[in-house]
Design a protein around this motif. Structure first.
Motif, PDB file in Angstrom:
ATOM      1  N   ARG A  18       0.836  -1.206   0.000  1.00 23.56           N
ATOM      2  CA  ARG A  18       0.000   0.000   0.000  1.00 23.56           C
ATOM      3  C   ARG A  18       0.872   1.258   0.000  1.00 23.56           C
ATOM      4  O   ARG A  18       0.619   2.206  -0.751  1.00 23.56           O
ATOM      5  N   LEU A  34       2.553   1.761  -3.437  1.00 17.14           N
ATOM      6  CA  LEU A  34       1.620   2.288  -4.436  1.00 17.14           C
ATOM      7  C   LEU A  34       1.378   3.780  -4.220  1.00 17.14           C
ATOM      8  O   LEU A  34       1.362   4.564  -5.173  1.00 17.14           O
ATOM      9  N   SER A  35       1.193   4.164  -2.969  1.00 16.63           N
ATOM     10  CA  SER A  35       0.967   5.575  -2.658  1.00 16.63           C
ATOM     11  C   SER A  35       2.179   6.421  -3.024  1.00 16.63           C
ATOM     12  O   SER A  35       2.048   7.503  -3.608  1.00 16.63           O
ATOM     13  N   ALA A  83       2.518   6.655  -6.896  1.00 10.98           N
ATOM     14  CA  ALA A  83       1.472   7.524  -7.445  1.00 10.98           C
ATOM     15  C   ALA A  83       1.736   8.985  -7.114  1.00 10.98           C
ATOM     16  O   ALA A  83       1.614   9.867  -7.974  1.00 10.98           O
ATOM     17  N   VAL A 125      -3.987  -2.232  -7.751  1.00 16.91           N
ATOM     18  CA  VAL A 125      -4.113  -0.833  -7.327  1.00 16.91           C
ATOM     19  C   VAL A 125      -5.501  -0.591  -6.756  1.00 16.91           C
ATOM     20  O   VAL A 125      -5.669  -0.014  -5.667  1.00 16.91           O
ATOM     21  N   PHE A 151      -6.762   0.858  -3.257  1.00 15.89           N
ATOM     22  CA  PHE A 151      -7.271   2.225  -3.352  1.00 15.89           C
ATOM     23  C   PHE A 151      -8.457   2.251  -4.309  1.00 15.89           C
ATOM     24  O   PHE A 151      -8.259   2.233  -5.527  1.00 15.89           O
ATOM     25  N   LYS A 211      -8.836   6.989  -7.432  1.00 13.05           N
ATOM     26  CA  LYS A 211      -7.515   7.585  -7.663  1.00 13.05           C
ATOM     27  C   LYS A 211      -7.197   8.637  -6.597  1.00 13.05           C
ATOM     28  O   LYS A 211      -6.036   8.784  -6.185  1.00 13.05           O
ATOM     29  N   LEU A 267      -5.196   7.562  -3.569  1.00 13.15           N
ATOM     30  CA  LEU A 267      -3.760   7.384  -3.692  1.00 13.15           C
ATOM     31  C   LEU A 267      -2.995   8.636  -3.260  1.00 13.15           C
ATOM     32  O   LEU A 267      -1.895   8.547  -2.728  1.00 13.15           O
ATOM     33  N   ASP A 285      -3.985   9.555   0.904  1.00 13.85           N
ATOM     34  CA  ASP A 285      -4.054   8.260   1.573  1.00 13.85           C
ATOM     35  C   ASP A 285      -3.990   8.359   3.090  1.00 13.85           C
ATOM     36  O   ASP A 285      -4.231   7.380   3.790  1.00 13.85           O
TER      37      ASP A 285
END
Length: 213
Positions: free
Chosen positions: A14, A17-18, A21, A49, A53, A56, A59, A62
């Motif tokens: 997680r 990914l954050s 992004a 993804v 999340f 979008k 992201l 978060d």
């Protein structure tokens, strides 16, 4: 309880990914980046993804869950003899005086704010977060004061304290985007907090005072 291997892996995924992004959003703008591009940059599938999340906006924002509960935490943790408003003002002053990133007083925050300013979806999500802050605070004030379901005082007090919080955050964001240093913004933000406290009435400032033994 110790964090299990599965939970630790999910948390790291997680966060990855954050981070990926956010880097893309800061570089190109929120609307210019797609979920597919984020997935490719993070070397995962699009479905992965979305599993972490759902939207979008999640992201980029978060950590909004911590913001939603911020004022309620301050109220629940107030000292003996301290009112809800006094606790909120005290904690906000601590954050501002300490030049804390938690209230946007950090180098680079202006880049974060510019991404938001350029994306209607993010601005709409921030508005919803502000509403959640106020509703959560209203629930907390009602519980802490023992107010009945038909008592509107928690609604009114929550509205005033949420105004203090949102006005402070908007001021800091605006000044940081203008290119000012965090320590300089901190000094002026403390004055702003004093001015806002002066505008609050006695009923708000004394509401939900925690009893002393």
């Amino acid at each position: 309880m110790a964090e299990g291997l599965r939970e630790r892996k999910k948390r790291r995924t997680r966060q990855q990914l954050s981070d990926v992004a956010t880097g893309l959003f800061l570089e190109r703008g929120f609307d210019a980046v797609t979920i597919a591009e984020i997935a490719q940059a993070a070397d995962v599938s699009v479905n992965t993804v979305y599993n972490y999340f759902p939207a979008k906006e999640d992201l980029f924002l978060d950590r909004s869950s911590g913001i939603v509960d911020r004022l309620s935490r301050y109220v629940r943790g107030r000292d003996e003899g301290e009112s809800a408003a006094e606790a909120v003002l005290r904690e906000l002053r601590i954050q501002v005086e300490g030049v804390s990133p938690a209230v946007g007083l950090m180098e680079g925050y202006e880049r974060f704010m510019r991404v938001i300013e350029g994306a209607d979806g993010l601005k709409a999500r921030l508005w919803h977060i502000q509403q959640e802050v106020q509703l959560r605070l209203e629930e907390t004030l009602r519980e802490e004061s023992g107010a009945g379901a038909d008592d509107l005082t928690p609604v009114l007090v929550a509205g005033q304290l949420a105004w203090v919080h949102s006005t402070l955050m908007a001021y800091i964001g605006r000044e940081m985007v203008a290119g000012r240093r965090p320590d300089a913004v901190s000094r002026d933000a403390l004055v702003l907090l004093d001015d806002m406290e002066d505008l609050l009435g006695a009923r708000v400032l004394g509401y939900a005072r925690r009893a002393t033994p």
